[in-house]
Design a protein around this motif. Structure first.
Motif, PDB file in Angstrom:
ATOM      1  N   HIS A 107       0.911  -1.018  -0.070  1.00 42.65           N
ATOM      2  CA  HIS A 107       0.066   0.020  -0.025  1.00 42.65           C
ATOM      3  C   HIS A 107       0.897   1.266   0.042  1.00 42.65           C
ATOM      4  CE1 HIS A 107      -4.173   1.312   0.506  1.00 42.65           C
ATOM      5  NE2 HIS A 107      -3.481   2.627   0.851  1.00 42.65           N
ATOM      6  N   VAL A 108       0.390   2.408  -0.639  1.00 42.14           N
ATOM      7  CA  VAL A 108       0.986   3.488  -0.527  1.00 42.14           C
ATOM      8  C   VAL A 108       0.167   4.732  -0.287  1.00 42.14           C
ATOM      9  CG1 VAL A 108       2.450   5.111  -2.018  1.00 42.14           C
ATOM     10  CG2 VAL A 108       2.573   2.748  -2.454  1.00 42.14           C
ATOM     11  N   ILE A 109       0.723   5.686   0.484  1.00 43.57           N
ATOM     12  CA  ILE A 109       0.041   6.712   0.914  1.00 43.57           C
ATOM     13  C   ILE A 109       0.703   7.926   0.330  1.00 43.57           C
ATOM     14  CG2 ILE A 109      -0.855   8.020   2.742  1.00 43.57           C
ATOM     15  CD1 ILE A 109      -0.670   5.474   4.777  1.00 43.57           C
ATOM     16  N   ILE A 110      -0.124   8.684  -0.402  1.00 47.31           N
ATOM     17  CA  ILE A 110       0.543   9.939  -0.972  1.00 47.31           C
ATOM     18  C   ILE A 110      -0.178  11.259  -0.618  1.00 47.31           C
ATOM     19  CG2 ILE A 110       1.006   8.670  -2.883  1.00 47.31           C
ATOM     20  CD1 ILE A 110      -1.218   9.520  -4.466  1.00 47.31           C
ATOM     21  N   ASN A 111       0.573  12.233  -0.924  1.00 50.72           N
ATOM     22  CA  ASN A 111      -0.022  13.540  -0.824  1.00 50.72           C
ATOM     23  C   ASN A 111      -0.297  13.987   0.947  1.00 50.72           C
ATOM     24  OD1 ASN A 111       0.148  14.697  -3.295  1.00 50.72           O
ATOM     25  ND2 ASN A 111      -1.912  13.873  -3.755  1.00 50.72           N
ATOM     26  N   ALA A 112       0.622  13.519   1.484  1.00 51.57           N
ATOM     27  CA  ALA A 112       0.454  13.480   3.051  1.00 51.57           C
ATOM     28  C   ALA A 112       1.423  14.536   3.742  1.00 51.57           C
ATOM     29  CB  ALA A 112       0.858  12.068   3.542  1.00 51.57           C
ATOM     30  N   ASN A 113       0.985  15.264   4.606  1.00 47.20           N
ATOM     31  CA  ASN A 113       1.760  15.859   5.681  1.00 47.20           C
ATOM     32  C   ASN A 113       2.019  15.020   6.990  1.00 47.20           C
ATOM     33  OD1 ASN A 113       2.044  18.282   4.220  1.00 47.20           O
ATOM     34  ND2 ASN A 113      -0.075  18.854   4.887  1.00 47.20           N
ATOM     35  N   GLY A 168       9.097  16.205  14.071  1.00 48.91           N
ATOM     36  CA  GLY A 168       9.763  15.445  12.773  1.00 48.91           C
ATOM     37  C   GLY A 168       8.821  15.492  11.536  1.00 48.91           C
ATOM     38  N   GLN A 169       8.288  16.698  11.221  1.00 47.69           N
ATOM     39  CA  GLN A 169       7.135  16.806  10.355  1.00 47.69           C
ATOM     40  C   GLN A 169       8.102  16.653   8.935  1.00 47.69           C
ATOM     41  OE1 GLN A 169       5.320  20.080  11.614  1.00 47.69           O
ATOM     42  NE2 GLN A 169       6.647  21.596  10.241  1.00 47.69           N
ATOM     43  N   LEU A 170       7.269  16.169   8.369  1.00 45.98           N
ATOM     44  CA  LEU A 170       7.635  16.119   6.601  1.00 45.98           C
ATOM     45  C   LEU A 170       6.310  16.526   6.030  1.00 45.98           C
ATOM     46  CD1 LEU A 170       9.071  12.613   6.321  1.00 45.98           C
ATOM     47  CD2 LEU A 170      10.268  14.800   6.607  1.00 45.98           C
ATOM     48  N   GLU A 171       6.321  17.317   4.772  1.00 45.15           N
ATOM     49  CA  GLU A 171       5.128  18.075   4.099  1.00 45.15           C
ATOM     50  C   GLU A 171       5.419  17.364   2.605  1.00 45.15           C
ATOM     51  OE1 GLU A 171       5.369  22.192   4.202  1.00 45.15           O
ATOM     52  OE2 GLU A 171       5.000  22.149   6.521  1.00 45.15           O
ATOM     53  N   ASN A 172       4.204  17.383   2.002  1.00 44.40           N
ATOM     54  CA  ASN A 172       4.014  16.575   0.853  1.00 44.40           C
ATOM     55  C   ASN A 172       4.945  15.324   0.623  1.00 44.40           C
ATOM     56  OD1 ASN A 172       3.224  16.746  -1.902  1.00 44.40           O
ATOM     57  ND2 ASN A 172       5.031  17.597  -2.736  1.00 44.40           N
ATOM     58  N   ALA A 173       4.436  14.528   1.530  1.00 40.93           N
ATOM     59  CA  ALA A 173       5.205  13.254   1.632  1.00 40.93           C
ATOM     60  C   ALA A 173       4.345  12.124   1.190  1.00 40.93           C
ATOM     61  CB  ALA A 173       5.682  13.193   3.007  1.00 40.93           C
ATOM     62  N   ALA A 174       5.126  10.842   1.221  1.00 43.18           N
ATOM     63  CA  ALA A 174       4.587   9.530   0.984  1.00 43.18           C
ATOM     64  C   ALA A 174       4.927   8.515   1.857  1.00 43.18           C
ATOM     65  CB  ALA A 174       4.670   9.397  -0.523  1.00 43.18           C
ATOM     66  N   ILE A 175       4.142   7.160   1.866  1.00 47.89           N
ATOM     67  CA  ILE A 175       4.576   6.359   2.914  1.00 47.89           C
ATOM     68  C   ILE A 175       4.434   4.955   1.827  1.00 47.89           C
ATOM     69  CG2 ILE A 175       4.291   5.078   4.877  1.00 47.89           C
ATOM     70  CD1 ILE A 175       3.041   7.672   6.159  1.00 47.89           C
ATOM     71  N   GLY A 176       5.456   4.091   2.074  1.00 44.64           N
ATOM     72  CA  GLY A 176       5.287   2.916   1.329  1.00 44.64           C
ATOM     73  C   GLY A 176       5.224   1.680   2.404  1.00 44.64           C
ATOM     74  N   GLN A 195      -4.811   0.033  -3.803  1.00 39.90           N
ATOM     75  CA  GLN A 195      -3.430   0.058  -3.108  1.00 39.90           C
ATOM     76  C   GLN A 195      -2.996   1.426  -2.719  1.00 39.90           C
ATOM     77  OE1 GLN A 195      -1.523  -2.701  -6.100  1.00 39.90           O
ATOM     78  NE2 GLN A 195      -0.624  -3.262  -4.350  1.00 39.90           N
ATOM     79  N   ILE A 196      -3.462   2.566  -3.226  1.00 40.99           N
ATOM     80  CA  ILE A 196      -3.119   3.700  -3.242  1.00 40.99           C
ATOM     81  C   ILE A 196      -4.103   4.743  -2.252  1.00 40.99           C
ATOM     82  CG2 ILE A 196      -2.510   5.966  -4.259  1.00 40.99           C
ATOM     83  CD1 ILE A 196      -1.809   4.401  -6.745  1.00 40.99           C
ATOM     84  N   THR A 197      -3.829   5.387  -1.208  1.00 38.26           N
ATOM     85  CA  THR A 197      -4.619   6.299  -0.549  1.00 38.26           C
ATOM     86  C   THR A 197      -3.955   7.836  -0.562  1.00 38.26           C
ATOM     87  OG1 THR A 197      -4.957   4.765   1.158  1.00 38.26           O
ATOM     88  CG2 THR A 197      -5.454   6.905   1.669  1.00 38.26           C
ATOM     89  N   ASP A 198      -4.729   8.499  -1.290  1.00 34.72           N
ATOM     90  CA  ASP A 198      -4.409   9.967  -1.596  1.00 34.72           C
ATOM     91  C   ASP A 198      -5.119  10.869  -0.518  1.00 34.72           C
ATOM     92  OD1 ASP A 198      -3.958  12.653  -2.366  1.00 34.72           O
ATOM     93  OD2 ASP A 198      -4.282  12.229  -4.524  1.00 34.72           O
TER      94      ASP A 198
END
Length: 446
Positions: free
Chosen positions: A27-33, A61-69, A95-98
Motif C-alpha cells: 500500500h502507498v499513501i501519497i500527498n500526506a503531511n 519530525g514533520q515532513l510535508e508533501n510526503a508519501a509512505i510505502g 493500493q493507493i490512498t491519496d
C-alpha cells in the motif's frame, strides 16, 4: 528549513530506492503531511553545523508533501510524493490512498488505563458535589470497594461488554495501542478475569493491548490491617497468571494510603525473576521514593508524579524511565500540586501522557481531551502531548516498533483532517479523525 536541517533528512527523504522496491509495496499513501516523531527526521534532536550554535529540532519530525510505502504491516519507505509519482501506475487503485494534504501521525497510544472494571460510580461523583466526604462514601461501602465488589460479581461477558464501550471511545479518536491494568479484583480469580477480558478486547478489535498486573492496587477488605500478608498473595498469584499468558508488565500503587516501597520491592523481585518489566503509580499524593524504586529496577515508567523530587528525576533519567503524566486524575480530584514539568524537561526525562481511565478518579475516555488538559493544566506544549501520546507512550509500554513513523516500524497510523498537528491539542469536542491504520490495514471509520 535551513541547510543543517536538510542534511538530517537527506538520506531519508531524498534517497530514491530502486524500481523493484518502489513498485513492491502492499500500500502507498501519497500527498500526506506527516508528523513522524522520529529522530531520523529531526524530532527531539538539536541540529546545527556550528557546535556553538543552538538550532531547534524539527517540530513533530514533520515532513510535508510526503508519501509512505507499506509492506507486510510495516513501514517500508518514507519519502517525498515526487519520488513515488512515476511508480504509481504500477499499483491498483485500491493500493493507493491519496490523503490530499491531510496529516498523518503514528496511531495514538493510551499507555495507562484501567478500562476493564464493573459498575458505575457516578452516584459518588454526585454525592461529593453535594458535600459528602470521600471518607463517608468509603464508610458506606463506596470508593474502590464498590468497584471491586461490582467487578468480582460481574460475569466475564458483562465485564467485556462494559469495557468494550470504553475501548471503542478511545479507538474512535485514533488509539491503535492501549495498556489495560487489572487491580479491581484483588483476588486471583477476578484478577484473571480482568486480564482475560483485556486480552479478548485486543483479539476482537485486532489492536495491540498490553496487559499489566496491578493486584497491588489497594488492600482488600478481607486483608484489613494485614498488608504484608496480602502482598505475599500478590507475589504468589503473579507467576500463575504469567504462566497463563496474561501478564505483560507489573504495576503497583506506592503511597502512604496503599503500599510501601519495601512491599512493592517484594513484588518487583518476583517480576524480575519472571523477566517481566515493572512500572508504578508513584508520588501522586506524597513522596515516599516510588520513582527511585522503579528506576532501581530500570522500570518502564513511573506514573502520576505530582510530588516527585528532582533527586528522583535524575534517577529516572539515568534509567531511561518514562514519566507518565495523568491530567485526568489531577482534574477530577481538583488537585493543585503540579507535576515538576520543568525539572523533567531539564533532565530530559521522556514524558508520556494518558487518560488513566478509571471509575473513581479519571472517568476519561478521550485521549484528545487529555492532550488539551496536559497543555492547559500542566503547561505542556502541543508537541509534547502528542509525542507523549505516541513515541513516548510506546516507550512507556516497551514497544520500540510503535509510536513513530520510520522504516521498520509497525504501520499503525492515524489520519486527521487538521491544518497543523497542534490542532489535536487545541480543539475540544471536535474529533478530526479520518481513519486509522493498524498493521498496514485501514479500518472503517467507527
Amino acid at each position: 528549513m535551513n541547510e543543517s536541517k536538510n542534511s538530517v533528512l537527506k538520506n531519508h527523504t531524498e534517497q530514491t530506492l530502486d524500481k523493484s522496491t518502489m513498485t513492491s509495496f502492499d500500500h502507498v499513501i501519497i500527498n500526506a503531511n506527516i508528523a513522524t516523531f522520529s529522530a531520523q527526521y529531526g524530532f527531539g534532536i538539536e541540529i546545527s553545523d556550528d557546535e556553538n550554535e543552538h538550532t531547534d529540532s524539527i517540530p513533530y519530525g514533520q515532513l510535508e508533501n510526503a508519501a509512505i510505502g507499506i509492506k507486510n504491516g510495516k513501514i517500508a519507505w518514507v519519502g517525498t510524493h515526487d519520488q513515488i509519482t512515476d511508480h504509481l501506475p504500477k499499483y491498483q487503485a485500491s493500493q493507493i490512498t491519496d490523503v490530499d494534504g491531510k496529516w498523518i501521525t503514528p496511531g495514538l497510544i493510551d499507555c495507562h488505563t484501567h478500562i476493564v472494571y464493573g459498575g458505575n460510580r457516578s452516584n459518588e461523583f454526585e454525592a461529593r458535589l453535594q458535600g459528602v466526604s470521600y471518607q463517608d462514601i468509603a464508610a458506606q461501602g463506596g470508593g474502590i470497594v464498590a468497584t471491586v465488589s461490582a467487578t468480582r460479581t460481574a460475569s466475564i461477558e458483562s465485564l467485556f461488554a462494559q469495557s468494550e464501550k470504553r475501548l471503542l471511545a478511545l479507538m474512535k479518536e485514533g488509539v491503535t495501542s492501549i495498556e489495560i491494568k487489572s487491580g479491581y479484583g484483588l483476588d486471583l480469580d477476578t484478577e484473571r478475569k480482568m486480564l482475560t477480558v483485556a486480552r479478548q478486547l485486543g483479539e476482537k478489535y485486532d489492536i495491540h493491548v498490553s496487559t499489566t498486573y496491578l493486584a497491588a492496587h489497594a488492600l482488600p477488605t478481607e486483608y484489613k490491617d494485614h498488608a504484608d500478608d496480602y502482598i505475599e498473595q500478590v507475589c504468589e498469584w503473579l507467576p500463575i497468571l504469567h504462566s497463563e499468558g496474561l501478564v505483560d508488565a507489573v504495576d503497583g500503587f506506592c503511597e502512604n494510603i496503599a503500599f510501601s516501597t519495601e512491599q512493592i520491592r517484594r513484588m518487583f523481585e518476583v517480576a524480575r525473576s519472571l523477566d517481566l518489566p515493572v512500572k508504578l503509580h508513584s508520588e501522586q499524593l506524597s513522596d515516599i521514593g516510588g520513582s527511585a524504586l522503579v528506576a532501581e529496577y530500570k522500570g518502564l515508567s513511573s506514573d502520576h508524579l505530582e510530588h516527585l523530587s528532582e533527586e528522583d528525576i535524575k534517577k529516572m533519567a539515568a534509567s531511561n524511565t518514562v514519566a507518565v503524566i495523568l491530567p485526568g486524575a489531577f482534574y477530577t480530584l481538583r488537585d493543585t500540586k503540579l507535576p515538576p514539568i520543568d525539572a523533567l524537561r531539564k533532565h530530559q526525562v521522556p514524558m508520556a501522557i494518558s487518560t488513566d481511565c478509571n471509575p473513581g478518579t479519571s472517568p476519561l475516555t478521550s485521549l484528545l481531551l487529555t492532550m488539551n488538559m496536559g497543555c492547559t493544566l500542566f503547561y505542556l506544549t502541543p508537541e509534547e502531548v502528542l509525542a507523549g501520546s505516541t513515541v513516548y507512550a510506546a516507550q512507556a509500554l516497551g514497544l520500540p516498533n510503535k509510536g513513530k513513523i520510520e522504516v521498520g516500524c509497525d504501520a499503525d497510523l492515524a489520519l486527521w483532517d487538521i491544518a497543523r498537528p497542534a490542532d489535536l491539542a487545541y480543539q475540544m469536542g471536535l474529533n478530526p479523525i479520518q481513519g486509522i491504520m493498524v498493521q498496514g490495514k485501514w479500518r472503517k471509520t467507527m
